[in-house]
Design a protein around this motif. Structure first.
Motif, short mmCIF file in Angstrom:
data_model
loop_
_atom_site.label_atom_id
_atom_site.label_comp_id
_atom_site.label_asym_id
_atom_site.label_seq_id
_atom_site.Cartn_x
_atom_site.Cartn_y
_atom_site.Cartn_z
N ASN A 159 0.82 -1.21 0.00
CA ASN A 159 0.00 0.00 0.00
C ASN A 159 0.86 1.27 0.00
N ARG A 162 8.83 2.42 4.56
CA ARG A 162 8.14 1.25 5.09
C ARG A 162 9.15 0.32 5.73
N VAL A 185 6.48 -6.91 11.64
CA VAL A 185 6.11 -7.05 10.22
C VAL A 185 7.22 -7.81 9.52
N GLU A 198 2.50 -0.86 11.12
CA GLU A 198 1.62 -1.83 10.48
C GLU A 198 0.33 -1.19 9.98
N LEU A 204 0.05 1.52 8.51
CA LEU A 204 0.33 2.09 7.19
C LEU A 204 0.09 1.10 6.07
N LEU A 205 0.17 -0.19 6.40
CA LEU A 205 0.05 -1.21 5.36
C LEU A 205 -1.41 -1.52 5.07
N LEU A 206 -2.32 -0.98 5.88
CA LEU A 206 -3.74 -1.32 5.76
C LEU A 206 -4.50 -0.18 5.11
N THR A 207 -5.61 -0.53 4.46
CA THR A 207 -6.43 0.53 3.87
C THR A 207 -7.81 0.60 4.52
#
Lengths: 437, 437
Positions: free
Chosen positions: A5, A82, A436, B150, B152-155
């Motif tokens: 993302n 990231r 992560v 983490e 940040l990786l999700l929408t």
């Protein structure tokens, strides 16, 4: 694999793997270019490796040599960071595979640095202590203090010696600095904190396979370094290799044996292998073969810089440039310029290494430095060493905390951070430590 | 079991178990008495617990609130420190059993402090995060930063919320201070470091079972505290209990549910159980019943001080004194005087608690303090809070490092230590992490 993302921009995307000296300097110099920079690192901080040895000898707090990457790049609007591990590359699709998803790149840069090199000696690899990461340094500190505490419980000198013999292998700057720092622990801390332990039970050895210490310096400086270390009480052994180490006894090439539970290995580094790059461009030392533009052999848009890159365009360095911060920084800056050239369809500029000099500290008031034809040693070199390192540390807070620690230690002969932070505590398993991946 | 290697003197031996506020103050006040003091602790440092919450919210370095016990007592010639865990007592023989050997005592003092109290709720105990040790605080810091990374990786906002909802349970000083610190992370750090995460996805809750926060303070101060926290964006819920927590959803006594992966529990503490003391003197709350001289019921030469001791000689505190630093310090000082009285065959002096006041910080420029009939809040209370805490920190270096961190944070709205120190690294298993057991 899922898509990572990252917001899409219309600009070409430069993906940088690794936030060490090479990676952050490249990223910074891309600030004003019409590119999107994606910086990946397995940690969320930049580590100032030159001072790692001070963390492991209880001279500095771990936090003071680590700087959050988000803090460094907060104002750089064209950069996304990231925390991720790279798991592979598909060059035919311009796709980077990571533990947190896949990512398209237009330019890909490996700046993954290096790791301890045990040169294939399995007994040493199994039992020696490397020192390349922050957690390793913290755990060395814990371990060393624990060795002292446990020595107090023993009465037989033959049982105490292996706990208090500290053997450094490798006479480069790291080995010299470590040996000096351990010698200072012996000289200033042992008598004060553990007065009941006779000082002669603790010994610090520095073992170098070659004929002199600090091989990249002049003969004169090498000799001064041996002398200064010996004055501090370090037993320096030159032209001596390490054959075997079983965790209790180290056997040297001359047949001599030293009882030690602490063998600190800084005799070499090797590139961190990158998966997904054709094996024929990766050398036995782990480095990736690059041309004078840092392009990985066979690719036009994949680069490697710093320790991981082996570039042989300079007759002074037929085996590639030394694996030091200066090379990484300069390659990062040059590559940024070349990415600009690429975008503007201009010819690329070959990398030229400018040796800014080298230095190593030996202890309180003792250091050696060589730059611009000048050779310094003793107190002046120590002052230069301190200023250069303070200035290179990122961030005002870190500079100040490091300065205070040095200042404090200088005037009190103290080390403030001799604490053992233990693992354990029941509730902690719950903190889902698997980062992560 | 083997004998612990401690030099024999002709003086009576006082063994102190625990290097917290009680233990170190007792030990210090024994300096000029004809006794041998043996101080034992499972760690080699004194932890300044009042600032632990700042370590867990990335405001302070762990090293700056931990002070090596050997450093504290270097000049006290009648004291021996050993890092050890106590495993039992044989009162009939005056023998203390430890992980590193047995030890004869003439006087034995338990100053083992307290641990998180989950009041028997197994689901909470299994999934909530306590905060009593340095490693817990460091791991909370790692965990919190990881939750942000983490996110940040999700929408999907519904997946992000549980990661960024932070629920504190317990409205005492620790809960209030934690909630304030998390609210400041939300207000100052989130928008800068993670601009792509909408601020409304992060929420900080403070849940208290009783009708008001800071129950030991005046009503007026409690109300001001609620107001200040709410201004910072904390959702304060009073008269609300926690029924269950499965690691993902917390169920409150009113039936409401909050999705969160982070439940920080500071709703209570209990004494750390001591093996070898007759069970009838240990209360259900883990504390040991002592008389007004801190003597453990049934013994003349075994004492308990601080959090672990329950003394009920004061009608203001029918359930024993509060488990706070001030009580431990004062009991340590009083016990030192009584050991002197013992040696001189003088009558013992009963303990009287002098309440020096209490304070709690809520955030930048916001604190509450009550002492000597004075109620302070806002900026003046914050200044007092800062001065009192700085003055109480041991050691010049630690004071300075803490001061710089505060100062830096104050003027830059920054937190310097947002790094995740990960475990792992292959070579580390070799560091024989099992500490002297």
């Amino acid at each position: 694999m899922s898509q990572l993302n990252i917001p899409d921009t219309n600009n070409p995307r430069v993906v940088i793997v690794g936030g060490g000296f090479g990676g952050i300097n490249l990223a910074k110099h891309l600030k004003h270019l019409p590119v999107q920079v994606v910086l990946l690192d397995r940690n969320n901080y930049h580590l100032f490796q030159p001072l790692l040895y001070q963390v492991s000898t209880a001279g500095l707090e771990p936090d003071s040599i680590a700087f959050p990457l988000r803090g460094i790049f907060r104002k750089q609007k064209n950069l996304e960071f990231r925390m991720a591990e790279v798991t592979g590359v598909r060059p035919q699709d311009n796709i980077l595979e990571t533990g947190i998803g896949e990512l398209h790149y237009d330019y890909l840069v490996f700046a993954t640095g290096s790791n301890t090199n045990f040169f294939g000696n399995k007994t040493i690899e199994a039992n020696a202590i490397g020192m390349k990461s922050l957690i390793e340094a913290v755990q060395i500190r814990n371990y060393v203090v624990k060795q002292f505490e446990e020595s107090l419980l023993l009465t037989d000198p033959e049982l105490i010696k292996p706990k208090l013999n500290f053997v450094m292998v490798g006479g480069g700057p790291t080995g010299v600095e470590l040996a000096g720092a351990f010698a200072e622990l012996r000289k200033y801390i042992l008598p004060k904190d553990y007065p009941s332990i006779p000082q002669n039970l603790m010994n610090v050895y520095l073992i170098e396979a070659g004929p002199r210490l600090l091989a990249s310096f002049s003969d004169q400086t090498s000799e001064k370094t041996v002398k200064a270390l010996e004055e501090l009480g370090v037993r320096v052994m030159l032209s001596t290799g390490v054959k075997e180490y079983d965790g209790e006894v180290v056997t040297l090439s001359n047949g001599e044996q030293i009882k030690t539970q602490s063998l600190l290995w800084s005799a070499g580094v090797k590139g961190v292998p990158v998966t997904g790059i054709a094996p024929d461009v990766t050398l036995p030392n782990g480095r990736i073969l690059v041309n004078e533009f840092n392009q990985v052999k066979g690719f036009e848009n994949i680069y490697a810089i710093g320790d991981i890159a082996q570039m042989t365009n300079d007759s002074r360095f037929p085996k590639g440039y030394p694996m030091v911060a200066q090379v990484a920084i300069q390659q990062g800056v040059n590559l940024a310029a070349n990415i600009k050239n690429e975008l503007q369809k201009k010819p690329l500029k070959a990398f030229h290494y400018k040796d800014l000099g080298s230095m190593a500290t030996i202890g309180r008031n003792r250091a050696v430095a060589e730059f611009a034809g000048i050779k310094l040693s003793g107190f002046p070199a120590w002052v230069v060493w301190m200023i250069v390192h303070l200035m290179s540390l990122l961030g005002f807070r870190n500079k100040l905390v490091v300065f205070i620690n040095w200042f404090y230690r200088y005037f009190t002969f103290e080390r403030g951070t001799r604490i053992i932070i233990k693992r354990g505590a029941a509730n902690i398993v719950k903190l889902r430590q698997t980062i992560v991946s």
